[in-house]
Scaffold this motif. Sequence first.
Motif, mmCIF file in Angstrom:
data_model
loop_
_atom_site.group_PDB
_atom_site.id
_atom_site.type_symbol
_atom_site.label_atom_id
_atom_site.label_comp_id
_atom_site.label_asym_id
_atom_site.label_seq_id
_atom_site.Cartn_x
_atom_site.Cartn_y
_atom_site.Cartn_z
ATOM 1 N N PHE A 1 0.801 -1.168 0.194
ATOM 2 C CA PHE A 1 -0.041 -0.108 -0.188
ATOM 3 C C PHE A 1 0.852 1.161 0.048
ATOM 4 C CE2 PHE A 1 -3.624 -2.585 2.265
ATOM 5 C CZ PHE A 1 -3.844 -3.093 1.201
ATOM 6 N N GLU B 1 -11.481 1.799 3.428
ATOM 7 C CA GLU B 1 -10.586 2.750 3.583
ATOM 8 C C GLU B 1 -10.005 2.531 5.032
ATOM 9 O OE1 GLU B 1 -9.328 7.431 3.169
ATOM 10 O OE2 GLU B 1 -11.553 6.811 2.908
ATOM 11 N N PRO C 1 -5.310 6.691 0.141
ATOM 12 C CA PRO C 1 -5.778 5.397 0.788
ATOM 13 C C PRO C 1 -7.110 5.017 0.294
ATOM 14 C CG PRO C 1 -4.743 6.818 2.483
ATOM 15 C CD PRO C 1 -4.814 7.613 1.399
ATOM 16 N N VAL D 1 -7.264 -0.244 4.880
ATOM 17 C CA VAL D 1 -6.088 0.211 4.274
ATOM 18 C C VAL D 1 -5.486 1.004 5.428
ATOM 19 C CG1 VAL D 1 -5.121 1.636 2.415
ATOM 20 C CG2 VAL D 1 -6.802 0.154 1.918
ATOM 21 N N ALA E 1 -8.101 1.577 -1.419
ATOM 22 C CA ALA E 1 -9.377 0.792 -0.984
ATOM 23 C C ALA E 1 -10.232 0.333 -1.993
ATOM 24 C CB ALA E 1 -10.021 1.509 -0.123
#
Length: 420
Positions: free
Chosen positions: A118, A140, A129, A143, A133
């Motif tokens: 990520f 979210e 983010p 993440v 997601a």
Amino acid sequence: MTQLPILVPASKLAPSPSNVRTSSDPTADAQLEANIAERGIIQNLVGLPVSRKKGHYRITAGGRRLGCVHRLIEAGTLAPDYPVPVLVLADANDAIEISLSENFFRLALNPADACRAFQDIIQTEGKSPADVAKRFGLTERFVLGRLRLASLANPIFEALAGGNITLDVASAYVSTSDVERQAVIYAQLHETYYSDNVGEIRRRLASYSYRANDPRALLVGRDVYLAAGGRVDSDLFTDVDTEAWLDTQLVDRLVEERLDDAAAQVRERDGFAEVRVVSATHVPYAETYDLQPLRGELPPLTPEQELRQSEIEQTIDAIEAAAGGHSLSDEEEARLEALEEELGALVDRTPILSEDQRTGAVAFVVIGQDGTPRVHEELFVVPPAEVVDDAPAVEDGVPGRRAGADDRDREGQDQPAPGR
């Protein structure tokens, strides 16, 4: 097996009855479906030809992906003739074995690896983010939770990556952003009976004491700490520099007050748009992942500096040529080192920010090793909000809200909000 996959329209594909997977997870299927909608089918499916129906195949490995494709076609996301890569088997006897191998030997992604992945997407592609997601069909909040693992002390992060601790244990350590405190408690517990006791880890983190020479203690000052009711633990082997300050929450509160005062002074003096405080000696990644570094312009070299740079480069070339591949003398080594240091000072100039950049910048005030507040050397800027055509964007179910704002607060409920 040397044949290559072929592209087959999804309308000519159907799941095979011999597929060993008969149950699934609706949440995982939704995540996979969102990822296929975003990225398409990346890995080929495996199938067998259907007798008496030329060009039709039954999928023996990859049935979940095929089901996602069919649902996306029904929803109008993909075209009815969406091409799917299929590796066609010649022997039907291999179908069950391949289906079992694909599902049985599958390994779930390590949370530390997910954190790195990520981070890489956010940093290299400039994604948020919320974008990550959406791409992987995740929330979210999920993440952001993985990104918080970047705030782990290195030994704990490596232990998580190596499978030596669980995600629950890692999450207990990340309840504080103080990586030094994390590392100390981990060193105390990781080879003991309490190594995987989440409650004990959180209790130790909360009751951890500061040494008097800790940057936080130096910032507060012993007299101020004692006057506020702080307690110390000392013995014959400690002095005013090594005694333990027991009331860590009191120290943290006094540190925040001092840093708030320093941030207000910096904001008034330098005119930054925002000055955030971090009660540590560095700024953790979790505080800056949704910001962009602010880059200034390098000042041009003066004619004298350009001439001196050319002279230094020529002198360095002459020294190395004269050596002819042999070792330099101590005197030549010292001279060469001095010239390279001078050249580095000319090349590595400090970028200059324009007035507009400075007044729109986000700065961080941290604690120096000597206990004095200082402005972190790197400045940031809040990236502009994306302009969405047609209907207004809906993030987390609320139109116009910046994605993840509440989620970050909930995810970091054990920490001060980064936007203090």
